[in-house]
Design a protein around this motif. Sequence first.
Motif, PDB file in Angstrom:
ATOM      1  N   ARG A 143      35.836  44.162  15.782  1.00 28.80           N
ATOM      2  CA  ARG A 143      35.532  44.140  17.216  1.00 28.80           C
ATOM      3  C   ARG A 143      36.630  44.749  18.091  1.00 28.80           C
ATOM      4  O   ARG A 143      37.716  44.209  18.222  1.00 28.80           O
ATOM      5  CB  ARG A 143      35.226  42.712  17.697  1.00 28.80           C
ATOM      6  CG  ARG A 143      33.885  42.222  17.211  1.00 28.80           C
ATOM      7  CD  ARG A 143      33.553  40.807  17.637  1.00 28.80           C
ATOM      8  NE  ARG A 143      33.989  40.477  18.991  1.00 28.80           N
ATOM      9  CZ  ARG A 143      33.700  39.325  19.585  1.00 28.80           C
ATOM     10  NH1 ARG A 143      32.971  38.411  18.932  1.00 28.80           N
ATOM     11  NH2 ARG A 143      34.120  39.072  20.794  1.00 28.80           N
ATOM     12  N   ASP A 145      36.779  44.795  21.205  1.00 29.98           N
ATOM     13  CA  ASP A 145      37.145  43.962  22.347  1.00 29.98           C
ATOM     14  C   ASP A 145      38.232  42.941  22.006  1.00 29.98           C
ATOM     15  O   ASP A 145      38.755  42.262  22.897  1.00 29.98           O
ATOM     16  CB  ASP A 145      35.908  43.242  22.922  1.00 29.98           C
ATOM     17  CG  ASP A 145      35.297  42.249  21.944  1.00 29.98           C
ATOM     18  OD1 ASP A 145      35.179  42.585  20.753  1.00 29.98           O
ATOM     19  OD2 ASP A 145      34.917  41.151  22.372  1.00 29.98           O
ATOM     20  N   MET A 146      38.594  42.837  20.719  1.00 30.45           N
ATOM     21  CA  MET A 146      39.711  41.969  20.318  1.00 30.45           C
ATOM     22  C   MET A 146      41.034  42.743  20.213  1.00 30.45           C
ATOM     23  O   MET A 146      42.043  42.207  19.747  1.00 30.45           O
ATOM     24  CB  MET A 146      39.415  41.300  18.972  1.00 30.45           C
ATOM     25  CG  MET A 146      38.297  40.299  18.982  1.00 30.45           C
ATOM     26  SD  MET A 146      38.258  39.389  17.418  1.00 30.45           S
ATOM     27  CE  MET A 146      36.560  38.821  17.419  1.00 30.45           C
ATOM     28  N   TRP A 147      41.028  43.995  20.629  1.00 29.87           N
ATOM     29  CA  TRP A 147      42.231  44.827  20.562  1.00 29.87           C
ATOM     30  C   TRP A 147      43.393  44.121  21.261  1.00 29.87           C
ATOM     31  O   TRP A 147      43.250  43.602  22.367  1.00 29.87           O
ATOM     32  CB  TRP A 147      41.954  46.177  21.225  1.00 29.87           C
ATOM     33  CG  TRP A 147      43.086  47.145  21.137  1.00 29.87           C
ATOM     34  CD1 TRP A 147      44.141  47.253  22.003  1.00 29.87           C
ATOM     35  CD2 TRP A 147      43.299  48.153  20.139  1.00 29.87           C
ATOM     36  NE1 TRP A 147      44.988  48.268  21.611  1.00 29.87           N
ATOM     37  CE2 TRP A 147      44.497  48.837  20.463  1.00 29.87           C
ATOM     38  CE3 TRP A 147      42.585  48.549  19.009  1.00 29.87           C
ATOM     39  CZ2 TRP A 147      44.994  49.889  19.711  1.00 29.87           C
ATOM     40  CZ3 TRP A 147      43.073  49.599  18.244  1.00 29.87           C
ATOM     41  CH2 TRP A 147      44.256  50.262  18.595  1.00 29.87           C
ATOM     42  N   ASN A 148      44.575  44.094  20.585  1.00 28.03           N
ATOM     43  CA  ASN A 148      45.740  43.448  21.190  1.00 28.03           C
ATOM     44  C   ASN A 148      47.024  44.154  20.761  1.00 28.03           C
ATOM     45  O   ASN A 148      46.988  45.219  20.147  1.00 28.03           O
ATOM     46  CB  ASN A 148      45.778  41.959  20.827  1.00 28.03           C
ATOM     47  CG  ASN A 148      45.846  41.713  19.326  1.00 28.03           C
ATOM     48  OD1 ASN A 148      46.542  42.423  18.598  1.00 28.03           O
ATOM     49  ND2 ASN A 148      45.128  40.712  18.839  1.00 28.03           N
ATOM     50  N   ARG A 159      39.353  49.306  15.940  1.00 24.99           N
ATOM     51  CA  ARG A 159      38.785  48.167  15.239  1.00 24.99           C
ATOM     52  C   ARG A 159      37.323  48.514  14.994  1.00 24.99           C
ATOM     53  O   ARG A 159      36.801  49.466  15.593  1.00 24.99           O
ATOM     54  CB  ARG A 159      38.933  46.889  16.065  1.00 24.99           C
ATOM     55  CG  ARG A 159      40.405  46.523  16.342  1.00 24.99           C
ATOM     56  CD  ARG A 159      40.533  45.305  17.231  1.00 24.99           C
ATOM     57  NE  ARG A 159      40.229  44.092  16.494  1.00 24.99           N
ATOM     58  CZ  ARG A 159      41.139  43.342  15.861  1.00 24.99           C
ATOM     59  NH1 ARG A 159      42.409  43.686  15.895  1.00 24.99           N
ATOM     60  NH2 ARG A 159      40.787  42.252  15.230  1.00 24.99           N
ATOM     61  N   ARG A 188      41.752  33.494  13.766  1.00 29.12           N
ATOM     62  CA  ARG A 188      41.710  34.199  15.062  1.00 29.12           C
ATOM     63  C   ARG A 188      42.674  33.545  16.057  1.00 29.12           C
ATOM     64  O   ARG A 188      43.363  34.241  16.809  1.00 29.12           O
ATOM     65  CB  ARG A 188      40.284  34.190  15.600  1.00 29.12           C
ATOM     66  CG  ARG A 188      40.120  34.918  16.924  1.00 29.12           C
ATOM     67  CD  ARG A 188      38.653  35.083  17.264  1.00 29.12           C
ATOM     68  NE  ARG A 188      38.467  35.412  18.665  1.00 29.12           N
ATOM     69  CZ  ARG A 188      37.284  35.630  19.227  1.00 29.12           C
ATOM     70  NH1 ARG A 188      36.177  35.555  18.491  1.00 29.12           N
ATOM     71  NH2 ARG A 188      37.193  35.921  20.511  1.00 29.12           N
ATOM     72  N   ASN A 192      45.650  35.859  17.532  1.00 29.90           N
ATOM     73  CA  ASN A 192      45.594  36.257  18.940  1.00 29.90           C
ATOM     74  C   ASN A 192      46.487  35.429  19.849  1.00 29.90           C
ATOM     75  O   ASN A 192      47.033  35.946  20.821  1.00 29.90           O
ATOM     76  CB  ASN A 192      44.147  36.177  19.447  1.00 29.90           C
ATOM     77  CG  ASN A 192      43.262  37.258  18.863  1.00 29.90           C
ATOM     78  OD1 ASN A 192      43.753  38.203  18.253  1.00 29.90           O
ATOM     79  ND2 ASN A 192      41.968  37.133  19.039  1.00 29.90           N
ATOM     80  N   HIS A 237      32.136  36.288  15.170  1.00 27.93           N
ATOM     81  CA  HIS A 237      33.317  35.859  15.913  1.00 27.93           C
ATOM     82  C   HIS A 237      34.604  36.118  15.123  1.00 27.93           C
ATOM     83  O   HIS A 237      35.697  35.924  15.664  1.00 27.93           O
ATOM     84  CB  HIS A 237      33.243  34.361  16.231  1.00 27.93           C
ATOM     85  CG  HIS A 237      32.057  33.976  17.041  1.00 27.93           C
ATOM     86  ND1 HIS A 237      31.733  34.580  18.230  1.00 27.93           N
ATOM     87  CD2 HIS A 237      31.092  33.029  16.823  1.00 27.93           C
ATOM     88  CE1 HIS A 237      30.633  34.031  18.725  1.00 27.93           C
ATOM     89  NE2 HIS A 237      30.222  33.088  17.880  1.00 27.93           N
ATOM     90  N   ILE A 239      37.821  37.720  13.046  1.00 26.41           N
ATOM     91  CA  ILE A 239      38.785  38.731  13.425  1.00 26.41           C
ATOM     92  C   ILE A 239      38.836  39.903  12.447  1.00 26.41           C
ATOM     93  O   ILE A 239      39.360  40.967  12.754  1.00 26.41           O
ATOM     94  CB  ILE A 239      40.190  38.087  13.559  1.00 26.41           C
ATOM     95  CG1 ILE A 239      41.120  38.974  14.355  1.00 26.41           C
ATOM     96  CG2 ILE A 239      40.757  37.733  12.184  1.00 26.41           C
ATOM     97  CD1 ILE A 239      42.395  38.297  14.775  1.00 26.41           C
TER      98      ILE A 239
END
Length: 248
Positions: A143, A145-148, A159, A188, A192, A237, A239
């Motif tokens: 995902r 949108d989980m880029w960090n 991702r 996760r 995160n 959901h 990671i």
Amino acid sequence: MNNNEIWDVTWEKIEVDGPRPFLEYKMSLLKPFLETDSPKHVLDVGCGDGFFTLKLLNLGYKVDATDVSPEAIKATERRIKRNNAPNINLYNENLLELNPPHKYDVIICLEVLEHIEDDLRVLKLFNSWLKKEGLLILSVPHRQDMWNYTDEIGGHYRRYSKEDLKNKLESAEFKVEDVFDYGFPIIRFFANRLCAPAEKMQKSKINPPKNNFLSRTASTIIQNACKIDTLFINKDHGIDIIAVSKKI
């Protein structure tokens, strides 16, 4: 310090036998796909410090392993030597320049594809290195949108969604046998909420595990807590994604 230098320093400083609860949990998910009644030849792509390399040897595989980092290769050698494992073939080469001397029954490539700009080209190379109906086992971050910060410091290009990964595997002439996300909520949360902020604070990925009583105790607790994540596998959901594909 650039991404390659960060990884070299990370592998150089890593304590080979330190506890790795998240990797132990990942291995528990991979093991059903790796168990075999007869010896097989596997290529471990992006072997890092050799954690999975040793696991594969212990499962009875004949193992070749490769990593672009010379320090990763040295770390793998230390792990193999300290565990009195059989000799293996190690290649310190860029994937695009690797020319394996034989074909493999299995290629395992964990948390590597996201580091490569032309990932489809690499998937096609994997196909060419496998025997007929050979198995490719991948894991990649899930995902966009989980880029960090972990993605930034790790030198990731992307991702993946499960659909995108399936499409790329099919374009490389693989038949996707299984694909699922995992790592929610425990992994996760750690990745995160704890790991990414800590790495951002110290502006690096250098966080080698310690091998002392406190670390081993904490590792056991975390590894047991990870079993909660099994209840949420493939709920979108997680990671990470694991994909298992067969060469057509």
